[in-house]
Design an enzyme around this catalytic site. Structure first.
Site, PDB file in Angstrom:
ATOM      1  N   GLY A   1      66.367 127.420  30.583  1.00 20.39           N
ATOM      2  CA  GLY A   1      66.211 127.489  29.683  1.00 20.39           C
ATOM      3  C   GLY A   1      66.712 126.477  28.178  1.00 20.39           C
ATOM      4  O   GLY A   1      67.416 125.849  28.700  1.00 20.39           O
ATOM      5  N   CYS A   2      66.743 125.894  26.778  1.00 23.22           N
ATOM      6  CA  CYS A   2      66.584 124.713  26.866  1.00 23.22           C
ATOM      7  C   CYS A   2      67.955 124.943  26.141  1.00 23.22           C
ATOM      8  O   CYS A   2      68.668 124.026  26.223  1.00 23.22           O
ATOM      9  CB  CYS A   2      65.719 124.864  25.347  1.00 23.22           C
ATOM     10  SG  CYS A   2      65.659 126.043  24.171  1.00 23.22           S
ATOM     11  N   TYR A   3      68.827 126.335  25.552  1.00 17.81           N
ATOM     12  CA  TYR A   3      69.533 126.255  25.162  1.00 17.81           C
ATOM     13  C   TYR A   3      70.745 126.083  26.652  1.00 17.81           C
ATOM     14  O   TYR A   3      72.160 125.868  26.480  1.00 17.81           O
ATOM     15  CB  TYR A   3      70.446 127.919  24.962  1.00 17.81           C
ATOM     16  CG  TYR A   3      69.551 128.003  23.375  1.00 17.81           C
ATOM     17  CD1 TYR A   3      70.132 126.900  21.923  1.00 17.81           C
ATOM     18  CD2 TYR A   3      68.904 128.723  22.701  1.00 17.81           C
ATOM     19  CE1 TYR A   3      69.865 127.021  20.876  1.00 17.81           C
ATOM     20  CE2 TYR A   3      68.882 128.654  21.996  1.00 17.81           C
ATOM     21  CZ  TYR A   3      69.442 127.765  20.898  1.00 17.81           C
ATOM     22  OH  TYR A   3      69.139 127.942  19.074  1.00 17.81           O
TER      23      TYR A   3
END
Lengths: 342, 342, 342, 342
Positions: B145-147
Site C-alpha cells: 500500500g502507498c502509506y
C-alpha cells in the site's frame, strides 16, 4: 555517441526543467552547470527533485566555463544571454531560453526591452511553417516564450488557412513558475493559492510582440493581438484561449480541416477529438501541446484553446526539441509525450 | 527482447500511472488494457495525459483477455484481484497493486477486510531486508500500500538497528489520488482545495496492519502503530512523519548511521544531507523515496520523515521496480529517479 | 460606546486579519495603523481585501502614534513588541500577537529566542482553566501562538481529566500564512502548491516550549512534547493531530466525557459528533476551533484532532476574544463562528 | 423587527452561502431549511462550517414547508424553482438563485433550456441602470448567474457610455464551487488541482444569453458575446476578462471616466486605483466586485477585469443585497464588504 551539454542558469525553474529532460535524453551527457548568485552551491539544495545531480556544484556563468561543450543552454535573465553568447564560438550550439534573440524587428525589441537589439536567431517553434528548415543544422536557436508558444500553436492553423481576421483576442492562464523564482510578494504561496489575477493587461506584456510577429508571418498581413495573461493557482501549465473573428463564409468544417492539417505528422501537437477540451494537467511535464477549436457561429469567432506546460513545451522541452532538429537527432528523442496526471 | 504487459483497471489512477511508466520502459510492450464499467471506451477520454495510447479501447477485465501476456498488472478494487488472478496461469507474472495478497496473517485479513483471505504473495518493497530474494523470479507479487511504503521506509532503519521502542506514532498526509477516482462528496475539488482533514483515525485505516506486519518483522518483536492519515490539498504525494521513542542510550550519530546504512546502494531510497527535509514536490512522478531523520533529545524520540509519490513509488513505480527484479531486469530500468518540480 | 483600537504591523497577515475582524466589531473604532518599511503607503495596495480601509495611510510604528488609543494590537516581529509596549502607558490595553510575553520561564525564553526575557503577560487562551479570570480587566495580553492554540485545545481536556501520559506526540499541518509575508524561496507559490514538507523537526520549532508550558500546567506535571510542524498547500488553517498514550484503564467513554466537559459552554470550542472529523475549511475565517477525539485501543493512545484558522482563532480572533473579556464585552462580540466554505 | 427567511436547497453550495450570510444579517431570523435527497439529515453533517445551525434538520422542499416565511430563497436546480414558486403566495418574497426567471426572451429560454419559459422576474443586479427601481418592493426576484454578474459589471460602464463596439469577447475563470456539489469525475480534487480547463466553449454556456440580454439592454443595440468559461483550481471566485473593440475616437480618459461614473455611490462595486488589478482572493466571501479597466491602444480594445466571489456577490450575496432593496433595508445591511485574504 553522446554530445555534451552545459546549462547556464541551472538553479532556476527553466534550468531545472532542462536538466530533468537532459537526464532522460539518451544522447546527452550533462556537463557544466552554472549559476549567478548560487555559484559554488550544490545543486541538491536548490533543485532537490534532481537527485542524480544532487552533488553537482554550480560554477559561475562565464563563457570559459561553458565553452568546450557541444551544446550550451542559456536560461538567463534577458540581456544576460546576449552577453554570454558573445563569448561562445561557432562550434558551440547555443540555445537561448530567454528573449534576447526572438524578435526580428529591432525597433520592437528596443521599445519593449529598452536596450539595443542583439540580433535574431532561428526560432525554436518547429511546428511553424518553415521553422524546421531554419533549425536544421543551426548553430544558434532562440526558444520562444511560453505564452507565444501556446498562443501561436492555437491560432497559426486558422491564419495559415486564411480563415481568421487579423485581430486576435487572447486570454491565457499560467502557472506561477512562469514568473520564475524571483522573490516577489505577489508570488508567495499565501497570495496565489485560491486566487486568480491578471497582469500586464492592455498590451503591456512583453510576449505580445512575439505573438504579433508569429501570427503576422503566418497570416501574411499584420495581425493585432489583444493579450491578457493571468496568474493561476498552480505551479505549471498554460491554458490559452485564443479567438479571432472568422472570415466571412468560414464553416465549422473548414476550421476543423485547417487544424487537422496543421497537426498532421506533428509529434507534439495534438488536436483532440471533437468535444474534448484540453486541461493543463494532461500535459504536465510533457512536451505535448493539446489543442481544440470550434466555431462560435453566433459570435462569429473561431475559438481555439491550447494547453502546454510552460516549462516543458513552453521552454525546456521546446529547447530540446529544437536541439534535436539542429543536431539531426530524431525530433522526439528523449522527450516525454505523456503528462503527469492526476 | 520485449515482454508484453496487460493492465487490468486501466481507467483508474493506479492503472494510468502504470501505463505512464510502462510507456517509458524499454523492455515492455503494452498489451491489453481492461476496465470495469469503462470497458468499450477509448482510453483517450479517460486518461487524456496518455496521448500515445489515446486510441486504445478498454476490454472487459476477464482472465481470457489478460492471459497470454508475460506480465499482468492488477489495479483493481480489493477482492477483485484474487478473483481475476485465480484465472491466470503460472506462466504469467501477476502483480497485484491491491490489498488482497499483502497480509500474511489470515486472521488480520479477515478482521480488516471481512472476507476470506486469498493468500500471501512475495511483497514488493525491495528495500526491506530479504525482499529482493523473494522477488527474484517470483510469479506473483503483492505491491505494498502507498502509506505502508512511505511509513516502512521511514522507520525500518531504526528498527533494523534496534534503536526504537516498539510503539510507533505516525501521521501522514496524502494527496487525493490515494483515494482513487471514486465519486465521493468529500473528494470534490471544492471540498479538498484549501483544506486538510483526517480520516480513518484511531487505528481504523486498513493500511495499519500492513505497517504493523512490516515493522514487526524488521524489529523482531510486535510493534504497535498509531497511524493517522490526513487528506492534503494536492493531487499526489505522501509525507509521512514517523516517530518512535528512542531506546535508552540512542545517540544522534547512531540514528544517522543506521539510516545511512539502510539507504546504501539503494537506487530509489535517498537519505538527504543533514538539515534538508523532504518535500513531496521533489518526488512527483518519481520512483524515489526521500528520507530524513533526527533525534529529538528532549522528547526522546526518533523522528523520520519520508516523501513518496503515492502513485509512483507508492503503487505503480513500486510495481514496476518489483517486476524488474522478478524478470531479472536492472532494478531501475525505465523508472524515473527525478521528480517533476516545481 | 466605542473603544478605539490601533494596529501596529497592519501590513502583515496578522495585522490584516485583525483589521478584517475589527471592521466587523460593533464596539471598535479603528484608529492608527502602522507599518515598518511600509509606513507612508496606503493600505489599499497592501491589503486589497480590506476595501473600506483602502485609503488609510500607514504611520510609523512608534509609541507616540499608538498612544491615545484604548487598545493597541501588536502584530510585530518578536523582540519588537517588547520595545513598543515599553512606551505605552497602563491606560492602554496592549495585546501582543507575538511571542515576547508568552513564556513564563525566563530561561526557556532565552534559550529559544536568544535575547533577554521581557516578562510574562496574561495568556490569551480563554478556554484554558483559569485563563478567563486572568484576562478579565487585564491591561496586557499575550496572544498564544497559532500551533500552541491548536495543540493545547486538542490535548488539555485529556490532561485535565488525568487520562493521558505526559508524553505527547503531535504533528500539525499549517497553511502558509503562518509563515508570514517574508520573502523566502520555500514560500513561493511554485514551491508550496502541490507539496507538503516538514520544518523545525525534532523539537526545533519555537512553539514547542509554549505547548510544554500549557500542557504541563494542566497536567500538573512536566509533559514532553514531540512536535512536527508541516507546511501544507493552502493559505490558511491548522490541522493538529495530537496524541498521547492513554493512562491504564482509560476507556473510550471517559475520553469522550472529558472532552464533552471541556467544551461545555465554550463559545468557540466545538466537539464534533462522534465519527465526524474536522476539516480546516470548516473554520476558515472563523474563530471556532473544531475538535474530535478517539481512543485507539490497539495502540493505546488518545488521538485528538483540532482544526483552527491560524490567522483567526490562532492569532487575530484569539486576540479579539481576549480583548472582549478584558474589556467586559460579551466574549463572542463581533467574532465569526462560521467558516467560509467551500 | 426581524423577518423570517427559509432556504430551499440548504445542503448545496449556494444554500450554504445564503445561510452563512443570513446568520450575520441583523434583521433576519432563519426559518425552515429544506433539501432534496438530504431531507431528514442534520445540517451539521452537510455544512460543517455552519456551526450555529449544526443541529437543524432539513425538511423536504415543498411549498407548505416554505410558506409562512416572509422571504423564501430558492437554491434549486433550474426548472425546480418555477415549480416551487408556483406554490407560494404573493405575501412571500421569493428570491430565486436559479435560472428560471432571468431571461426575458421566451424563445431564448426555450432554446437554451429546452423547457417552457416560466416568466421573467425583476433582475437582482442592482448596479444595472434601472434595476433598483424594479427591485424596490418587488415580490419576486431573479438573482443573476455568477458569470453574468462578473461580466455585466465589467462591461456595462463601457456600453452605457457608448464607448464599445457591440461585439464582446470574454474569458472567465471560475472556482469549482460554481459547478455545485454534483458528483462528476472532472470535479474531483485530483482532477482540478493544478489544472486549468475550459468548458462550454464556442457559445455553448447557458449564461451566454443572459450576458447578451444585459449588455444589449445597456448598449441599446444587440451585442454579440463570445464567452469562454474556464475551471480554475480554487474553490471560489471568478476572474472575468472582458474586452470589446473601442469605438473610434475613444480615449483612455473617457474609458476611465465612464467606469468612475458607473461605480460612484455603489456600495459593492469598486474601481481600483489605476495600475492595480483585482485578484479573486480579495473578494473571497465578500459581496464586493472589484473592477479595473484599461484601453489597449495598439489592439484598439477596452479591457476590463472583474473579480467576484461566485457564491457571494455572484449568488447568495447578490440575493441578500436584492432582498435588502426589496424590503427597504439599507442595501448593504449584513453584507461583508471585505474579503478573506490571504
Amino acid at each position: 555517441m553522446s554530445v555534451s551539454a552545459a546549462v547556464a542558469g541551472a538553479s532556476g525553474y527553466a534550468g531545472g526543467e532542462l536538466l530533468r529532460l537532459l537526464l532522460q535524453h539518451p544522447r546527452i551527457e550533462i556537463g557544466a552547470l552554472t549559476g549567478g548568485s548560487n555559484a559554488g552551491r550544490e545543486l541538491g539544495g536548490l533543485q532537490p527533485h534532481l537527485g542524480p545531480l544532487a552533488g553537482r556544484v554550480l560554477e559561475p556563468t562565464e563563457p570559459e566555463v561553458l565553452a568546450g561543450h557541444d551544446v550550451v543552454f542559456l536560461a538567463l535573465p534577458h540581456g544576460r544571454s546576449a552577453e554570454v553568447a558573445a563569448g561562445l564560438g561557432d562550434e558551440v550550439l547555443v540555445i537561448d531560453c530567454g528573449a534576447d534573440f526572438r524578435l526580428s524587428d529591432s525597433a520592437a525589441w528596443e521599445r519593449w526591452y529598452g536596450s539595443p537589439h542583439a540580433g535574431t536567431w532561428p526560432y525554436g517553434l518547429p511546428e511553424l511553417p518553415g521553422a524546421r528548415e531554419a533549425l536544421a543544422g543551426a548553430g544558434r536557436i532562440a526558444v520562444p516564450g511560453c505564452y507565444p508558444t501556446a498562443v501561436t500553436l492555437g491560432l497559426f492553423p486558422a491564419y495559415a488557412a486564411g480563415l481568421a481576421e487579423p485581430e486576435a483576442v487572447i486570454v491565457a492562464a499560467s502557472g506561477t513558475s512562469g514568473a520564475g523564482k524571483a522573490l516577489k510578494p505577489h508570488l508567495l504561496g499565501s497570495e496565489v493559492m485560491g486566487s486568480m489575477s491578471p497582469y500586464g493587461v492592455g498590451g503591456a506584456h512583453r510576449h505580445t510582440p512575439e505573438m504579433v510577429q508569429n501570427l503576422s508571418a503566418v497570416a501574411g498581413e499584420p495581425v493585432t493581438v489583444s493579450f491578457t495573461p493571468t496568474l493561476a493557482p498552480m505551479p505549471r501549465g498554460i491554458l490559452a484561449t485564443c479567438t479571432a473573428a472568422a472570415r466571412p463564409g468560414t464553416t465549422a468544417g473548414a476550421v476543423r480541416e485547417a487544424y487537422a492539417k496543421a497537426v498532421a505528422g506533428e509529434p507534439f501537437l495534438r488536436l483532440l477529438p471533437e468535444g474534448q477540451w484540453p486541461a493543463t494537467a494532461s500535459v504536465l511535464g510533457s512536451n505535448s501541446a493539446l489543442v481544440q477549436v470550434t466555431l462560435d457561429e453566433e459570435a462569429g469567432r473561431i475559438v481555439a484553446v491550447t494547453a502546454v506546460d510552460n516549462l516543458t513545451k513552453g521552454t525546456a522541452g521546446g529547447a530540446v526539441q529544437s536541439m534535436n532538429i539542429a543536431l539531426g537527432f530524431p525530433e522526439d528523442l528523449g522527450l516525454p509525450a505523456t503528462g503527469l496526471a492526476p
